[in-house]
Structure formats: C-alpha cells, structure tokens
Scaffold this motif. Structure first.
Motif, PDB file in Angstrom:
ATOM      1  N   VAL A 151      -3.802  -8.704   0.743  1.00  0.00           N
ATOM      2  CA  VAL A 151      -2.640  -8.847  -0.146  1.00  0.00           C
ATOM      3  C   VAL A 151      -2.303  -7.462  -0.671  1.00  0.00           C
ATOM      4  N   LYS A 152      -1.029  -7.120  -0.645  1.00  0.00           N
ATOM      5  CA  LYS A 152      -0.571  -5.832  -1.164  1.00  0.00           C
ATOM      6  C   LYS A 152       0.530  -6.073  -2.184  1.00  0.00           C
ATOM      7  N   ALA A 153       0.542  -5.250  -3.203  1.00  0.00           N
ATOM      8  CA  ALA A 153       1.540  -5.424  -4.261  1.00  0.00           C
ATOM      9  C   ALA A 153       2.025  -4.071  -4.747  1.00  0.00           C
ATOM     10  N   HIS A 154       3.279  -4.028  -5.153  1.00  0.00           N
ATOM     11  CA  HIS A 154       3.761  -2.857  -5.883  1.00  0.00           C
ATOM     12  C   HIS A 154       3.065  -2.846  -7.250  1.00  0.00           C
ATOM     13  N   PRO A 155       2.568  -1.690  -7.666  1.00  0.00           N
ATOM     14  CA  PRO A 155       1.840  -1.641  -8.947  1.00  0.00           C
ATOM     15  C   PRO A 155       2.644  -2.201 -10.123  1.00  0.00           C
ATOM     16  N   SER A 198      14.476  -0.937  -5.181  1.00  0.00           N
ATOM     17  CA  SER A 198      13.621   0.148  -5.652  1.00  0.00           C
ATOM     18  C   SER A 198      13.174   1.006  -4.484  1.00  0.00           C
ATOM     19  N   ARG A 242       8.340   3.158  -4.105  1.00  0.00           N
ATOM     20  CA  ARG A 242       7.184   2.424  -4.604  1.00  0.00           C
ATOM     21  C   ARG A 242       6.245   2.164  -3.443  1.00  0.00           C
ATOM     22  N   LYS A 243       4.965   2.386  -3.647  1.00  0.00           N
ATOM     23  CA  LYS A 243       3.956   2.175  -2.606  1.00  0.00           C
ATOM     24  C   LYS A 243       3.156   0.936  -2.965  1.00  0.00           C
ATOM     25  N   HIS A 244       2.824   0.143  -1.960  1.00  0.00           N
ATOM     26  CA  HIS A 244       1.949  -0.999  -2.197  1.00  0.00           C
ATOM     27  C   HIS A 244       0.511  -0.538  -2.386  1.00  0.00           C
ATOM     28  N   ILE A 245      -0.217  -1.282  -3.200  1.00  0.00           N
ATOM     29  CA  ILE A 245      -1.670  -1.117  -3.255  1.00  0.00           C
ATOM     30  C   ILE A 245      -2.312  -2.451  -2.883  1.00  0.00           C
ATOM     31  N   SER A 246      -3.491  -2.368  -2.284  1.00  0.00           N
ATOM     32  CA  SER A 246      -4.207  -3.587  -1.921  1.00  0.00           C
ATOM     33  C   SER A 246      -4.826  -4.195  -3.166  1.00  0.00           C
ATOM     34  N   ILE A 247      -4.712  -5.512  -3.290  1.00  0.00           N
ATOM     35  CA  ILE A 247      -5.362  -6.234  -4.392  1.00  0.00           C
ATOM     36  C   ILE A 247      -6.235  -7.320  -3.781  1.00  0.00           C
ATOM     37  N   PRO A 248      -7.143  -7.911  -4.551  1.00  0.00           N
ATOM     38  CA  PRO A 248      -8.015  -8.932  -3.969  1.00  0.00           C
ATOM     39  C   PRO A 248      -7.187 -10.078  -3.374  1.00  0.00           C
TER      40      PRO A 248
END
Lengths: 194, 194
Positions: free
Chosen positions: A145-149, B2, B5-11
């Motif tokens: 899963v990836k999300a914009h902060p 937007s 913006r870069k995605h970050i991996s989340i759990p």
C-alpha cells in the motif's frame, strides 16, 4: 428510526453508491493502462484482498490476465475528471496517462503500473478469477500500500484527507464523501445487553 | 491536480472507505439473522450481482450456505447504531432484530429476511462462493430490489435521500455521504480528443 414506511419493488438495478477505483495494468506490449471500476471492494482481511470486476471486452482485462497483477489507484474528489475519463476511453488505442496528463509509475511490489498523482495505491497480485456474466471478478491479494504523506495520520489513511468519491450507478452521478459520522464498533454497544 | 507529491509505503491494511451493508439470512431453525458486512460490493451488471465476504465463524455464514439466499439491507445514516450493533453481536445467541427494535420481513423473492426499517433492500440468490482465507466471498444474483418510496425519484434511488454511510476500516469510523459532485460519463469527455 422511521416507522410505518413500506417498501415497494423497483426494477432490478444497481442502486447504491459504490467506490471509484482506477485499475492499473500493463498490456502484452508493456504499455501501462488504467481503467475505472466501481464493481469493486475489499473482500478478505487475511490475506488482505480486494476484488474488481471487469468486462471481458476491456483491454485492461487482457493485461491483468497476462501479468497476473494489477494496482488500484484511488482518486481524490479533485481528480474526478481524470477518473471519469479512465472509465470511458479505451486503452487499446489510447494512452490514457498521456491524454489525462497523469504519470504511470511501475510498482516495485507487483507487475503493474499506478497513477502517481492519485493519493492512495493498492498493489495486488491476482489470486482468483470468477466468470460471472458480463463481468469477471478478479480477486487480488494486497502486496503493498502506498500513500501520499498528506493523506496520512501516522500510518493511517485519513478518509477526510483522502477525500475519495463514490459512484451512484442508477443516477449515473458521483458523490463526495461527507463528514465523519461516528466511531465504529462503539455506538452499537448500547444494544448489546438487551 | 497536486504535483510533486511522492508516495510512501505504509503497512498493508484496509485503507479506503467501503459500504456498510446488512446481510439478512435465515438459519437452520428458520430464525432471522442479520449481520453487517463492509467487505462487499456490486460485481456484475448482467446478471446483476453483488458480493459479500463473511467469516466462516459467523452464524450468518451457515444460514446463507443452507438457504442459498441472502438479502442486503442498506441502512441510512440515522440508523448507524443498529448497523453497528449488527456487526458486533452474534446471531447464534442473540435475536438482533428484537434487541435493535427492528423488524425481520420475509422476502417474497428469495429465502431470506430483510430489515423493514432500512430504506433499500437487495434480494439475492447465492450464485458462487469462493474461499479466500479468513473470509469467504459469496456472490448473489439480485432477484429483486425494494425501496422506501421516500428515497426514490420515480424508479431511481436518490443517493442523497438514501443517505448511506461508509466504513473507513483503518480508522474504525463511519463517514456520511456528501454532496453530489458531478454527473458520471460526462466530465471526462473533455479529455477524449487528446
């Protein structure tokens, strides 16, 4: 709770709002494609799985079957024009990323691209497919899963920052998400001792 | 849209709002039962089908398998206490209709009960089941749809009158539906000629 209201039968149709998800795939020529699907949802907690239903006729369907992978890019309400377009144009002849000025990024978890500009991405490996009729149901296990902060509170997606929108099929219209109504698994406790 | 913006991996988690549907079944003793499911969605246009995913451990699951039928009662936002309760209490030992002061009505289309007070009902025959893991996915063909007259414009359900709500799993919270955002299959036309 309303009392004394009686149901009436109406024609069988898709009547209740459902998600707007954009499904990313590579085709056999390694071209990225994306299409909008609203026949979709979360379907298992362990392993975490989503299901998306696609018509056999779609170009996405062939890519998904060949690569056994797909992504779900969840658009925010400000991105409804792009999401609407992804549901109308055909990926066989159109580069939908170029036309919508969005960016296809290759997932590092599965063999599929996602939409860089959309705030939430589910990266899925194909696990099951079930032919239902006009649509075939594809179940994908969520591998990442990836999300914009800026939609996160810590590691948790804040639905009001994500600001997803929904599709009301019988009205052929999109609806915003509204305010937070309540915590879950809490208000019903008042009825537990009855 | 937007930019930058870069995605970050989340759990890996269930991160995006999904429907709140209440699944009605009879058990082997012909007692009506109802449970809330959010792992659910529309999955086929022809024949019209929905999918709901239930844990094997639930009492509803056994009833659904035995009768090969279920209903989906869609609650309105004013009914979140009842819907929340239906997701917590166990149908084996509790009469959830009595405890919530709601009414089980036998469908005239399928062998399953629905919640009289809830505004929208989908009456489904079991068509497919797929074991996924903790949850089993049940696909039902919609054999009938019933609605309270006050949520209709003609034969069409008005989502703002239905006022369904959504479940944000990672936040464990419910969200209202918001305003109408746009017609579907229209705004994206602006990108079709690119």
């Amino acid at each position: 709770m309303s009392k004394g209201r009686k149901h009436i039968s109406i024609p069988v149709d898709m009547t209740t709002p459902v998600p707007v998800w954009c499904v990313g795939t590579y085709d056999e020529q390694d071209r990225p494609n994306v299409m909008t699907a609203s026949w979709a949802g979360i379907v298992c907690s362990r392993p975490p799985c989503v299901a998306v239903a696609l018509r056999d006729a779609t170009h996405s369907c062939r890519g998904l079957q060949a690569r056994k992978a797909f992504t779900v890019s969840v658009p925010s309400e400000t991105q409804y024009v792009q999401a609407d377009y992804f549901g109308m144009a055909g990926g066989k002849t159109k580069d939908k990323f170029a036309a919508s000025r969005t960016t296809a990024v290759r997932s590092d978890k599965v063999d599929a691209p996602y939409v860089a500009e959309f705030p939430l991405i589910l990266e899925c490996e194909l696990k099951e497919s079930v032919v239902l009729g006009l649509h075939t149901l594809y179940v994908g296990e969520i591998m990442g899963v990836k999300a914009h902060p800026d939609i996160l509170n810590g590691d948790t997606v804040d639905a009001s920052k994500l600001a997803p929108f929904f599709f009301s099929p019988s009205e052929r219209a999109y609806y915003r998400i509204g305010e937070r109504l309540s915590p879950a698994f809490a208000p019903g406790r008042a009825l537990m001792d009855r």
